[in-house]
Design a protein around this motif. Sequence first.
Motif, mmCIF file in Angstrom:
data_model
loop_
_atom_site.group_PDB
_atom_site.id
_atom_site.type_symbol
_atom_site.label_atom_id
_atom_site.label_comp_id
_atom_site.label_asym_id
_atom_site.label_seq_id
_atom_site.Cartn_x
_atom_site.Cartn_y
_atom_site.Cartn_z
ATOM 1 N N UNK A 23 0.815 -1.204 0.000
ATOM 2 C CA UNK A 23 0.000 0.000 0.000
ATOM 3 C C UNK A 23 0.854 1.262 0.000
ATOM 4 N N UNK A 24 1.922 1.278 0.789
ATOM 5 C CA UNK A 24 2.781 2.462 0.845
ATOM 6 C C UNK A 24 3.352 2.819 -0.517
ATOM 7 N N UNK A 26 2.075 1.978 -3.396
ATOM 8 C CA UNK A 26 0.966 2.412 -4.244
ATOM 9 C C UNK A 26 0.657 3.882 -3.995
ATOM 10 N N UNK A 27 0.633 4.284 -2.733
ATOM 11 C CA UNK A 27 0.353 5.685 -2.398
ATOM 12 C C UNK A 27 1.422 6.626 -2.953
ATOM 13 N N UNK A 28 2.664 6.163 -2.966
ATOM 14 C CA UNK A 28 3.776 7.003 -3.426
ATOM 15 C C UNK A 28 3.955 7.018 -4.932
ATOM 16 N N UNK A 29 3.566 5.944 -5.600
ATOM 17 C CA UNK A 29 3.895 5.833 -7.017
ATOM 18 C C UNK A 29 2.734 5.978 -7.981
ATOM 19 N N UNK A 30 1.531 5.604 -7.565
ATOM 20 C CA UNK A 30 0.390 5.656 -8.471
ATOM 21 C C UNK A 30 -0.030 7.102 -8.697
ATOM 22 N N UNK A 31 -0.006 7.540 -9.935
ATOM 23 C CA UNK A 31 -0.419 8.901 -10.292
ATOM 24 C C UNK A 31 -1.903 8.903 -10.624
ATOM 25 N N UNK A 99 -0.914 -1.776 8.965
ATOM 26 C CA UNK A 99 -1.019 -3.184 8.583
ATOM 27 C C UNK A 99 -1.637 -3.359 7.203
ATOM 28 N N UNK A 100 -1.189 -2.546 6.256
ATOM 29 C CA UNK A 100 -1.623 -2.674 4.879
ATOM 30 C C UNK A 100 -2.972 -2.056 4.563
#
Length: 108
Positions: A23-24, A26-31, A99-100
């Motif tokens: 998840x982390x 995804x939050x940082x990379x998904x535009x 925890x994801x």
Amino acid sequence: KLRRLAEARAARAAGQPAPAEGVGATLERLKVSINFEAAPLDDVLSFLRDLAQINILLQSSAGEAIGARPVSLQVRDLTLGRALALVCDLQGLEYAVEQGVVVIRARG
């Protein structure tokens, strides 16, 4: 709403991180590019949940925010984490990954 889902699918196809990244990442990379005009908070969170295919939990302490203030936000090519932070800021909320799961709670 269907147009938003189609745009979400296209965005995911273009740059979604592999599920194993978590998840982390995804939050940082998904535009994302989103356009909400006076949308209920639960609709916005459902859209982001579906877009990223992650779990988002709104804690009961933040529940009064649903329906209290509609979300109006237009952003282009921001990370999912930044877009989620802006949504939370507009509502007086904050989020953390536990925890994801993205957990949204009242700020403070």
